[in-house]
Design a protein around this motif. Structure first.
Motif, short mmCIF file in Angstrom:
data_model
loop_
_atom_site.label_atom_id
_atom_site.label_comp_id
_atom_site.label_asym_id
_atom_site.label_seq_id
_atom_site.Cartn_x
_atom_site.Cartn_y
_atom_site.Cartn_z
N GLY A 99 0.69 -1.15 -0.11
CA GLY A 99 -0.28 -0.15 0.07
C GLY A 99 0.90 1.25 0.05
O GLY A 99 0.50 2.25 0.56
N ARG A 100 1.99 1.27 -0.68
CA ARG A 100 2.97 2.33 -0.55
C ARG A 100 2.43 3.67 -1.59
O ARG A 100 1.55 3.39 -2.69
CB ARG A 100 4.23 1.91 -1.21
N ARG A 101 2.79 4.82 -1.29
CA ARG A 101 2.45 5.92 -2.14
C ARG A 101 3.46 6.78 -1.88
O ARG A 101 3.91 7.19 -0.75
CB ARG A 101 1.00 6.48 -2.10
N ASP A 102 3.84 7.99 -2.73
CA ASP A 102 4.43 9.06 -2.78
C ASP A 102 3.99 10.13 -3.52
O ASP A 102 3.83 9.89 -4.91
CB ASP A 102 5.94 8.60 -3.05
N ILE A 103 3.67 11.32 -2.88
CA ILE A 103 3.24 12.56 -3.75
C ILE A 103 4.12 13.59 -3.66
O ILE A 103 4.90 13.63 -2.71
CB ILE A 103 2.02 13.13 -2.81
N THR A 104 4.51 13.94 -4.84
CA THR A 104 5.49 14.87 -5.03
C THR A 104 4.74 16.19 -5.77
O THR A 104 4.17 16.31 -6.81
CB THR A 104 6.54 14.69 -6.41
N ARG A 105 4.90 17.03 -5.15
CA ARG A 105 4.20 18.59 -5.30
C ARG A 105 4.93 19.16 -6.27
O ARG A 105 6.13 19.11 -6.61
CB ARG A 105 3.95 19.53 -4.15
N LYS A 106 4.32 20.24 -7.23
CA LYS A 106 4.81 20.80 -8.26
C LYS A 106 6.07 21.57 -7.71
O LYS A 106 6.25 21.93 -6.76
CB LYS A 106 3.77 21.78 -8.84
N GLU A 107 7.41 21.16 -8.83
CA GLU A 107 8.42 21.80 -8.69
C GLU A 107 9.16 21.45 -7.25
O GLU A 107 9.93 22.16 -6.54
CB GLU A 107 8.51 23.16 -8.65
N GLU A 108 8.59 20.34 -6.42
CA GLU A 108 9.28 19.99 -5.23
C GLU A 108 9.96 18.65 -5.22
O GLU A 108 10.36 18.13 -4.42
CB GLU A 108 8.02 19.77 -4.14
N GLY A 109 10.35 18.32 -6.72
CA GLY A 109 11.13 16.98 -6.79
C GLY A 109 12.60 17.36 -6.54
O GLY A 109 13.00 18.57 -6.34
N LYS A 110 13.44 16.31 -6.60
CA LYS A 110 14.90 16.44 -6.23
C LYS A 110 15.57 16.86 -7.33
O LYS A 110 15.59 16.17 -8.53
CB LYS A 110 15.38 15.20 -5.73
N ALA A 111 16.42 17.95 -7.52
CA ALA A 111 16.96 18.68 -8.64
C ALA A 111 18.11 17.51 -8.84
O ALA A 111 19.09 17.24 -7.93
CB ALA A 111 17.23 19.93 -8.51
N HIS A 112 18.54 17.21 -10.22
CA HIS A 112 19.75 16.58 -10.50
C HIS A 112 20.12 17.16 -11.86
O HIS A 112 19.86 16.53 -12.89
CB HIS A 112 19.38 15.18 -10.65
N PRO A 113 20.96 18.19 -11.95
CA PRO A 113 21.34 18.67 -13.09
C PRO A 113 22.47 17.80 -13.78
O PRO A 113 23.37 17.39 -13.12
CB PRO A 113 21.83 20.23 -12.98
N THR A 114 22.30 17.66 -15.22
CA THR A 114 23.61 17.03 -15.71
C THR A 114 24.25 18.28 -16.84
O THR A 114 23.49 19.10 -17.06
CB THR A 114 23.17 15.86 -16.64
N SER A 115 24.90 17.81 -17.69
CA SER A 115 25.64 18.70 -18.70
C SER A 115 24.41 18.65 -19.91
O SER A 115 24.36 19.67 -20.62
CB SER A 115 26.89 18.27 -19.45
#
Length: 208
Positions: A98-114
């Motif tokens: 019964g898992r769940r995970d809500i990510t609000r707008k623009e609240e995800g984890k940033a991970h920039p690359t080239s």
């Protein structure tokens, strides 16, 4: 690698108690490394750039073909910004359905690359079979990539805005616009570039 060779490298441990002898499964560093890499949203190529280890070396470690040296483990921990005990931690067992995970707008984890600017989603859940994330495609030219991107699993992407060109190893390049999608085998070389005035935005889902 034969079963005997695997046992020689990763011997099982036993704990004796008054009532029973309990066997503990050997730690598989390759499996653990892959779990950490995918949880960070990194391809083998990106992990190679961060750690300084060759892509082929990382692939062999993940597939239990070679054991990492202590120096290699130091490069892994420094490049992935983790500590050595995390490499030896057993994967967390999930018994609930019964898992769940809500990510609000623009609240995800940033991970920039080239070439991409990723926003990792559902980062609170471990042992996921899917890795969802949103991305801005910063790359504007095929030459922005040193090589094809390849990794295990299957991948789905949906264009949220803008226009991009999807390059793949065995097919002609194709332009995708808002609302278009593509599903493909991720071990086939692939890469994306934005061709619209603004950077294309996509939703990306990688499945193991």
């Amino acid at each position: 690698m034969t079963d005997q060779q695997h046992q020689d490298i990763y011997p099982s441990m036993t704990i004796s108690t008054d009532q029973q002898t309990q066997k503990i499964a050997p730690i598989k560093l390759g499996e653990r490394l892959k779990e950490i890499r995918t949880s960070l949203g990194l391809t083998l190529e990106e992990a190679s750039q961060k750690t300084g280890l060759a892509r082929s070396t990382l692939s062999k470690i993940e597939n239990e073909q070679i054991s990492p040296t202590f120096q290699a483990m130091q490069k892994l921990t420094n490049g992935l910004q983790i500590n050595i005990p995390q490499l030896f931690a057993a994967p967390k067992q999930v018994n609930t359905t019964g898992r769940r995970d809500i990510t609000r707008k623009e609240e995800g984890k940033a991970h920039p690359t080239s070439t991409y600017e990723h926003e990792l989603l559902a980062t609170q859940l471990t042992n996921k079979k899917m890795m969802p994330f949103k991305s801005l495609i910063r790359a504007r030219d095929f030459d922005a990539y040193a090589d094809w991107i390849r990794h295990d699993g299957e991948e789905f992407l949906l264009v949220l805005s803008g226009e991009l060109t999807f390059f793949s190893e065995y097919y002609e390049p194709v332009n995708l616009s808002e609302g278009d999608s593509v599903y493909y085998d991720a071990n086939m070389g692939h890469m994306l570039i934005s061709v619209s005035e603004e950077d294309a935005s996509i939703i990306w889902v990688t499945a193991s």
